[in-house]
Design an enzyme around this catalytic site. Structure first.
Site, short mmCIF file in Angstrom:
data_model
loop_
_atom_site.label_atom_id
_atom_site.label_comp_id
_atom_site.label_asym_id
_atom_site.label_seq_id
_atom_site.Cartn_x
_atom_site.Cartn_y
_atom_site.Cartn_z
N GLY A 194 28.99 21.55 10.26
CA GLY A 194 29.93 22.50 9.66
C GLY A 194 30.13 22.15 8.19
O GLY A 194 29.34 22.55 7.33
N SER A 223 28.56 35.38 10.23
CA SER A 223 29.11 36.72 9.95
C SER A 223 27.95 37.69 9.78
O SER A 223 26.99 37.38 9.06
CB SER A 223 29.96 36.70 8.69
OG SER A 223 31.06 35.84 8.85
N GLU A 432 33.71 29.27 4.24
CA GLU A 432 33.16 29.16 2.86
C GLU A 432 33.53 27.84 2.20
O GLU A 432 33.81 27.78 1.00
CB GLU A 432 33.61 30.33 1.98
CG GLU A 432 32.66 31.51 2.05
CD GLU A 432 32.41 32.16 0.70
OE1 GLU A 432 33.24 32.01 -0.19
OE2 GLU A 432 31.36 32.78 0.56
N GLY A 433 33.54 26.73 3.01
CA GLY A 433 34.01 25.44 2.54
C GLY A 433 35.49 25.35 2.86
O GLY A 433 36.29 26.11 2.30
N ASP A 436 40.15 21.70 2.68
CA ASP A 436 40.19 20.24 2.63
C ASP A 436 38.94 19.68 1.96
O ASP A 436 38.99 18.79 1.11
CB ASP A 436 40.31 19.68 4.06
CG ASP A 436 41.34 20.46 4.85
OD1 ASP A 436 42.49 20.01 4.91
OD2 ASP A 436 41.00 21.54 5.38
S1 MYA Z 1 29.25 29.96 5.20
C1 MYA Z 1 29.35 28.25 5.52
C2 MYA Z 1 30.09 27.56 4.47
N1 MYA Z 1 29.82 26.16 4.56
C3 MYA Z 1 30.18 25.36 3.59
O1 MYA Z 1 30.77 25.78 2.62
C4 MYA Z 1 29.80 23.94 3.75
C5 MYA Z 1 30.74 23.00 3.04
N2 MYA Z 1 30.05 21.81 2.67
C6 MYA Z 1 29.65 21.57 1.39
O2 MYA Z 1 29.94 22.36 0.50
C7 MYA Z 1 28.83 20.35 1.10
O3 MYA Z 1 28.19 19.94 2.27
C8 MYA Z 1 29.67 19.20 0.49
C9 MYA Z 1 28.67 18.17 -0.09
C10 MYA Z 1 30.48 19.67 -0.69
C11 MYA Z 1 30.58 18.60 1.53
N3 MYA Z 1 27.59 22.93 -6.19
O4 MYA Z 1 25.00 14.58 -1.44
P1 MYA Z 1 25.91 15.67 -1.84
C12 MYA Z 1 24.90 18.81 -5.18
C13 MYA Z 1 26.49 22.45 -6.81
O5 MYA Z 1 27.13 15.29 -2.53
P2 MYA Z 1 27.09 16.22 0.73
C14 MYA Z 1 30.73 30.61 5.60
O6 MYA Z 1 31.69 29.96 5.86
C15 MYA Z 1 25.26 17.39 -5.52
O7 MYA Z 1 25.66 17.28 -6.87
N4 MYA Z 1 25.90 21.33 -6.43
O8 MYA Z 1 26.27 16.60 -0.58
C16 MYA Z 1 30.70 32.11 5.59
C17 MYA Z 1 23.96 16.68 -5.25
O9 MYA Z 1 23.09 16.89 -6.34
P3 MYA Z 1 22.16 15.70 -6.87
C18 MYA Z 1 26.43 20.69 -5.38
O10 MYA Z 1 27.90 14.99 0.53
C19 MYA Z 1 32.03 32.76 5.55
C20 MYA Z 1 23.39 17.44 -4.06
O11 MYA Z 1 24.00 18.74 -4.09
C21 MYA Z 1 27.58 21.14 -4.70
O12 MYA Z 1 26.14 16.27 1.86
C22 MYA Z 1 31.91 34.22 5.32
C23 MYA Z 1 23.72 16.77 -2.75
O13 MYA Z 1 25.11 16.69 -2.74
C24 MYA Z 1 28.15 22.31 -5.15
N5 MYA Z 1 29.23 22.87 -4.57
O14 MYA Z 1 28.08 17.48 0.92
C25 MYA Z 1 32.41 34.54 3.97
N6 MYA Z 1 27.85 20.29 -3.70
O15 MYA Z 1 21.30 15.31 -5.72
C26 MYA Z 1 32.15 35.94 3.58
C27 MYA Z 1 26.94 19.33 -3.76
O16 MYA Z 1 21.40 16.30 -8.02
C28 MYA Z 1 32.30 36.09 2.11
N7 MYA Z 1 26.06 19.58 -4.78
O17 MYA Z 1 23.10 14.61 -7.30
C29 MYA Z 1 33.62 36.65 1.74
C30 MYA Z 1 33.65 37.06 0.31
C31 MYA Z 1 35.01 37.48 -0.13
C32 MYA Z 1 35.51 38.73 0.49
C33 MYA Z 1 34.83 39.91 -0.05
C34 MYA Z 1 35.56 41.23 0.24
C35 MYA Z 1 34.69 42.34 -0.09
#
Ligand code: MYA
Length: 623
Positions: A194, A223, A432-433, A436
């Site tokens: 997740g 979704s 979407e993250g 927390d």
């Molecule tokens: S979709 C599912 C959503 N899931 C998530 O959001 C997962 C959350 N987890 C994470 O974001 C990551 O796993 C975390 C990092 C942050 C925990 N930007 O080794 P790392 C780089 C850029 O630190 P981890 C849903 O819910 C980092 O610098 N780069 O990673 C749909 C590193 O780079 P390098 C980033 O500790 C819902 C590399 O990546 C970022 O494993 C529906 C590895 O990083 C970042 N953020 O975990 C929604 N993070 O190797 C519908 C890391 O160069 C839409 N890195 O140093 C709705 C729209 C609104 C409504 C619209 C109405 C019209």
């Protein structure tokens, strides 16, 4: 997040007792005298620079004005029909009760172009900028969040990868289809993956023909999973690195028609019930190599950047939700009479309405500040986008909850629609993250940035004659800070005269914040990565600082343009700034040993509850 690479990458840049700690791979730490990067990265991000105690104004002052006259005109033509559609055609209560959107509504949305808002016009979309998109999404969020998720899962994340990373052939092939009636979905989350998105197990292996990948695995809570024809799917792929085969995530564009793609029944959810959420299974799916998105092994960054890029949309949608809930509460408070007075004449209700208005104003300011900066070509918006999502989802929950409170028993009845909105809203703090995770992301990324600059300073001291400029400027800053003379950036020319006091206070808080970050780095070194209590307090301070800057900027704009609402906006901004900077002022105290001992006690209590499988103590009269 302990032991994850996010933690690792922050630690690479943090000095501990003059020794640099290098951390390799997921959580394995080795002490080393690693040579630091040549010079620390520079950034225009307000939030990143905040962690160094520097007030970087370029992304906050003046408030972004990204719309050309044509784009503004286009919005005046687009918003009214969308408003009308949601008022007259869409029925949110029916959608919720049926757990699906009526066919006629979906057909109407396709006809309006609502499924291709940002796709270039030559490929079938409306070609909207981020700011224009935000304005339309705000309308959707005011009316039906379930429909919003159907639209958002399609374009904010479903095919956003094609827009951002697609090659010309991929764009030409897929974008006309996703604007022409075929739904898209974003397939990342798995049963065992997740928040830890890098740990997915779905795999894609190059077939012997060299022309296809064979994809196997399953995804959950997708979704549009049951209706999507086109999916952005993330899978581990074996790649050669330093003579070894390792798994790295790759993004693929997968079509249901490839065969081997199936989906489960729609999930029975608490809210956003009309949106379709299912499991999706991939069984020996043959994906052409031409459908790799963004390069083999680059999928994690593709996923993160899609998410970063779409997060302001949530802030925009939830600004609309809050505006709508506030309207209902205000109408009720202005007409309902109790104890011989209208509710809005009672101080308690007035305070509630004021706080709700503040939260809505902050959320909306964040949405348009982030989208405006993105439209101006800014690349460094990730932390601000994360803050906008966290703040919007937290405050929307509060605002709708308080609206229900003001409406009292009426608010609890389905007829007012607010209970549905509250149910719909709950997921926004989770998906979407999670909020927390995003708070930790903000804190760790900021600390990494500050750490890299500190490291640069330490390196400069090793060869002082070559770095006199850097050393003198840092020494000067530290000396004035140490004797309490530092006042921070001069924001007077940037803000309305009425807001200068608040801006000075913010500038002082930014300076103190940097000192807190530095003290934290010195105290914990690499260990800060496991100090989630500390990281959460730093994240809260960053959110307070950025939100304050956003509203001071927006209200100053209102005053400059002599908007009829300028006085009200300045009142909201000043009140928010006062409360937020007061909280920031207590950050040093919150990081002091006494406060942290309290936090540690809470940690132990939490652990004990988990180990005991619930509350360890029995009821007083348990017989
Ligand atoms: S979709 C599912 C959503 N899931 C998530 O959001 C997962 C959350 N987890 C994470 O974001 C990551 O796993 C975390 C990092 C942050 C925990 N930007 O080794 P790392 C780089 C850029 O630190 P981890 C849903 O819910 C980092 O610098 N780069 O990673 C749909 C590193 O780079 P390098 C980033 O500790 C819902 C590399 O990546 C970022 O494993 C529906 C590895 O990083 C970042 N953020 O975990 C929604 N993070 O190797 C519908 C890391 O160069 C839409 N890195 O140093 C709705 C729209 C609104 C409504 C619209 C109405 C019209």
């Amino acid at each position: 997040m302990k032991g994850t690479k996010l933690v690792a990458c922050a630690s690479r840049c943090i000095g501990s007792s003059n020794r640099l700690i290098a951390v390799h791979s997921r959580g394995k730490a080795t002490a080393a005298t690693a040579e630091a990067p040549r010079s620390a990265r520079q950034s225009t991000s307000f939030t990143l620079n905040l962690f160094r105690g520097q007030f970087e104004p370029s992304q906050v002052f003046p408030f972004p004005e990204p719309l050309s006259d044509d784009q503004r005109q286009m919005l005046t033509e687009l918003v009214p029909p969308v408003e009308k559609f949601f008022q007259e055609v869409n029925d949110p209560a029916k959608n919720d009760a049926d757990a699906q959107i009526e066919d006629g509504t979906l057909a109407g949305l396709w006809e309006l172009g609502a499924f291709g808002l940002q796709v270039p016009t030559e490929l079938g979309g409306l070609g909207l900028s981020n700011t224009q998109y935000a304005r339309l999404v705000e309308v959707v969020g005011a009316h039906d969040l379930g429909v919003g998720i159907t639209l958002g899962a399609h374009q904010s994340i479903g095919f956003k990868g094609v827009l951002l990373f697609g090659d010309p052939q991929q764009k030409a092939h897929y974008l006309p289809r996703v604007t022409g009636g075929e739904y898209a979905a974003f397939c990342l989350t798995e049963p065992s993956s997740g928040s830890d998105a890098g740990s997915i197990k779905t795999r894609a292996v190059l077939a012997p023909d060299g022309k296809h990948f064979i994809l196997n695995g399953s995804k959950i809570w997708i979704s549009n999973g049951g209706i999507a024809e086109i999916m952005t799917v993330f899978a581990q792929t074996p790649i050669e690195k330093d003579g070894k085969t390792v798994d790295k995530v790759t993004a693929f564009i997968v079509e249901r028609s490839f065969g081997g793609v199936s989906s489960g029944p729609p999930e029975n959810k608490m809210g956003i019930r009309c949106s379709n959420t299912t499991e999706v299974y991939f069984e020996d799916v043959k994906v052409p190599v031409a459908n790799v998105l963004g390069g083999v092994g680059n999928g994690f960054k593709v996923a993160m950047n899609i998410l970063n890029n779409g997060r302001f949309g949530m802030a925009a949608a939830l600004a609309g939700t809050q505006r709508s809930a506030l309207r209902q509460a205000a109408e009720h408070a202005a007409t309902r009479v109790q104890f011989g007075k209208r509710l809005c004449e009672f101080g308690g209700v007035q305070e509630k309405l004021a706080r709700m208005a503040m939260l809505q104003y902050v959320t909306e300011s964040l949405a348009y500040m982030v989208s405006g900066n993105m439209d101006s070509g800014c690349q460094d918006y990730h932390l601000e986008a994360a803050i906008s999502k966290v703040f919007a989802s937290d405050s929307a929950w509060t605002v709708v909850d308080e609206s229900i409170q003001i409406l009292g028993g009426m608010g609890y009845m389905k007829a007012t629609g607010l209970e549905r909105v509250l149910r719909d809203l709950r997921i926004f703090r989770i998906f979407e993250g999670t909020n927390d995770i995003l708070r930790l992301f903000v804190a760790l990324t900021g600390i990494q940035f500050a750490g890299s600059h500190l490291q640069e300073l330490m390196r400069a001291f090793k060869n002082p004659t070559a770095h006199l400029g850097l050393i003198f400027s840092e020494a000067g800053k530290r000396a004035t800070r140490a004797v309490g003379l530092a006042r921070g950036a001069d924001l007077d020319p940037l803000v309305a005269p009425e807001l200068r006091g608040a801006a000075r206070e913010l500038a002082r808080c930014v300076l103190e914040y940097g000192a807190c970050v530095e003290a934290t780095l010195r105290k914990y070194g690499r260990g800060v990565l496991d100090e989630q209590l500390v990281l959460n307090r730093l994240a809260a301070g960053a959110i307070d600082a950025y939100t304050t800057a956003a509203v001071l900027s927006r209200a100053s704009r209102a005053q400059r343009l002599q908007l009829p609402s300028a006085q009200h906006e300045m009142g909201l901004a000043e009140s928010w700034a006062e409360e937020a900077t007061e909280r920031m002022g207590s950050l040093a105290g919150a990081l002091a040993p006494r406060a942290l001992r309290h936090g540690q006690r809470l940690s132990s209590l939490g652990q004990a509850v988990a180990e005991a499988g619930g509350q360890p103590s029995r009821t007083p009269h348990n017989v």
